[in-house]
Design an enzyme around this catalytic site. Structure first.
Site, PDB file in Angstrom:
ATOM      1  N   ASP A 282      26.279  12.058  13.359  1.00 34.00           N
ATOM      2  CA  ASP A 282      25.570  12.766  14.430  1.00 34.00           C
ATOM      3  C   ASP A 282      26.309  14.073  14.681  1.00 34.00           C
ATOM      4  O   ASP A 282      26.115  15.041  13.962  1.00 34.00           O
ATOM      5  CB  ASP A 282      25.496  11.853  15.657  1.00 34.00           C
ATOM      6  CG  ASP A 282      24.597  12.386  16.748  1.00 34.00           C
ATOM      7  OD1 ASP A 282      23.934  13.412  16.527  1.00 34.00           O
ATOM      8  OD2 ASP A 282      24.537  11.791  17.837  1.00 34.00           O
TER       9      ASP A 282
ATOM     10  N   PHE B 214      16.918   8.428  18.759  1.00 35.71           N
ATOM     11  CA  PHE B 214      17.837   7.300  18.720  1.00 35.71           C
ATOM     12  C   PHE B 214      17.266   6.212  17.817  1.00 35.71           C
ATOM     13  O   PHE B 214      16.224   5.648  18.083  1.00 35.71           O
ATOM     14  CB  PHE B 214      18.143   6.753  20.112  1.00 35.71           C
ATOM     15  CG  PHE B 214      19.387   5.938  20.101  1.00 35.71           C
ATOM     16  CD1 PHE B 214      20.632   6.556  20.156  1.00 35.71           C
ATOM     17  CD2 PHE B 214      19.327   4.554  19.954  1.00 35.71           C
ATOM     18  CE1 PHE B 214      21.802   5.812  20.084  1.00 35.71           C
ATOM     19  CE2 PHE B 214      20.501   3.803  19.883  1.00 35.71           C
ATOM     20  CZ  PHE B 214      21.728   4.442  19.953  1.00 35.71           C
TER      21      PHE B 214
ATOM     22  N   ARG C  97      21.182  -4.508  15.070  1.00 37.71           N
ATOM     23  CA  ARG C  97      21.908  -4.205  13.827  1.00 37.71           C
ATOM     24  C   ARG C  97      21.324  -4.972  12.635  1.00 37.71           C
ATOM     25  O   ARG C  97      21.451  -4.553  11.497  1.00 37.71           O
ATOM     26  CB  ARG C  97      23.391  -4.590  13.952  1.00 37.71           C
ATOM     27  CG  ARG C  97      24.187  -3.752  14.933  1.00 37.71           C
ATOM     28  CD  ARG C  97      25.673  -3.993  14.701  1.00 37.71           C
ATOM     29  NE  ARG C  97      26.515  -3.540  15.795  1.00 37.71           N
ATOM     30  CZ  ARG C  97      26.978  -2.290  15.943  1.00 37.71           C
ATOM     31  NH1 ARG C  97      26.650  -1.373  15.073  1.00 37.71           N
ATOM     32  NH2 ARG C  97      27.745  -1.973  16.956  1.00 37.71           N
TER      33      ARG C  97
HETATM   34  P1  IMP Z   1      29.244  11.269  16.022  1.00 39.34           P
HETATM   35  O1  IMP Z   1      30.723  11.257  16.289  1.00 39.34           O
HETATM   36  O2  IMP Z   1      28.478  12.064  17.053  1.00 39.34           O
HETATM   37  O3  IMP Z   1      28.913  11.708  14.618  1.00 39.34           O
HETATM   38  O4  IMP Z   1      28.748   9.781  16.268  1.00 39.34           O
HETATM   39  C1  IMP Z   1      28.503   8.927  15.226  1.00 39.34           C
HETATM   40  C2  IMP Z   1      28.393   7.509  15.711  1.00 39.34           C
HETATM   41  O5  IMP Z   1      27.537   7.414  16.859  1.00 39.34           O
HETATM   42  C3  IMP Z   1      27.765   6.638  14.648  1.00 39.34           C
HETATM   43  O6  IMP Z   1      28.747   6.037  13.828  1.00 39.34           O
HETATM   44  C4  IMP Z   1      26.991   5.635  15.453  1.00 39.34           C
HETATM   45  O7  IMP Z   1      27.806   4.536  15.781  1.00 39.34           O
HETATM   46  C5  IMP Z   1      26.631   6.355  16.730  1.00 39.34           C
HETATM   47  N1  IMP Z   1      25.244   6.899  16.689  1.00 39.34           N
HETATM   48  C6  IMP Z   1      24.878   8.195  16.613  1.00 39.34           C
HETATM   49  N2  IMP Z   1      23.540   8.303  16.600  1.00 39.34           N
HETATM   50  C7  IMP Z   1      23.035   7.051  16.660  1.00 39.34           C
HETATM   51  C8  IMP Z   1      21.692   6.502  16.677  1.00 39.34           C
HETATM   52  O8  IMP Z   1      20.659   7.193  16.635  1.00 39.34           O
HETATM   53  N3  IMP Z   1      21.607   5.159  16.739  1.00 39.34           N
HETATM   54  C9  IMP Z   1      22.677   4.331  16.794  1.00 39.34           C
HETATM   55  N4  IMP Z   1      23.952   4.800  16.774  1.00 39.34           N
HETATM   56  C10 IMP Z   1      24.129   6.144  16.715  1.00 39.34           C
END
Ligand code: IMP
Ligand code: MG
Length: 182
Positions: A105, A155, A168
């Site tokens: 993300d 999401f 999951r």
């Molecule tokens: P980042 O540090 O913003 O890249 O966050 C990544 C983490 O956030 C992923 O490993 C997921 O655990 C969680 N995450 C981000 N977007 C989603 C989503 O749309 N659904 C579920 N988990 C998400």
């Protein structure tokens, strides 16, 4: 047509889509890591499903290990400040490390992890992300070498991805109905 979970608004990637995506990645990784000392590292818990599928499509020898991190703060956005809750069991010095992630993300969590892992002097350090939420006008903190598919800025749950530790186990990736989290 797969039975749709009542909390899921629409399916983005079916089981068949996922199979195709993963086998494409596995083929590429098999070629790229021929003759190397590959270690796949999955970040618990979301990446375990992808890890399990991906490792079986890679034909070169490999080892696997796991890490668990916990982000400071709460909510659905990551702060980038993480604490390693479970460290690797393996020494990665001189080895070719590929981090296996469910979804990228902001990339802040991974950026932090990669910085920490790079101090251990792996021969190489790359990322394979099953999904990449590449939002227009925003840069991701990490550049994944392998990307399964691009994902809209919604999401999503399933195939390892959760909302409050649920969903999951869904075999597909879908968008959660807004009323579930509002
Ligand atoms: P980042 O540090 O913003 O890249 O966050 C990544 C983490 O956030 C992923 O490993 C997921 O655990 C969680 N995450 C981000 N977007 C989603 C989503 O749309 N659904 C579920 N988990 C998400
Ligand atoms: Mg995760």
């Amino acid at each position: 047509m797969e039975a749709l979970h009542p909390d899921v608004e629409k399916v983005l990637f079916t089981e068949d889509d996922i199979k195709e995506i993963v086998s494409r990645l596995g083929k590429q990784i098999t070629e790229d890591y021929a003759g190397k000392d590959l270690v796949l590292i999955a970040v618990l818990r979301g990446a375990v499903v992808f890890m399990g599928d991906l490792m079986r499509t890679i034909e070169s020898p490999l080892a696997i290990d796991f890490m668990a991190v916990s982000s400071y703060g709460d909510g659905t956005k990551s702060s980038g400040v993480v604490r390693i809750v479970k460290d690797l069991d393996m020494d990665i010095k001189g080895r070719d490390v590929l981090i296996v992630e469910d979804i990228l993300d902001s990339g802040l969590t991974l950026k932090y992890l990669m910085k920490s892992l790079s101090h251990r002097q792996p021969a190489s350090l790359e990322v394979a992300a099953f999904l990449w939420k590449d939002v227009k006008g925003r840069t991701t903190a990490v550049n994944p070498k392998y990307v399964g598919a691009h994902c809209p800025d919604e999401f999503v749950v399933g195939y390892g991805l959760d909302f409050a530790e649920r969903y999951r186990n869904l075999p597909f990736v879908g968008v959660l109905k807004p009323e579930v989290y509002s």
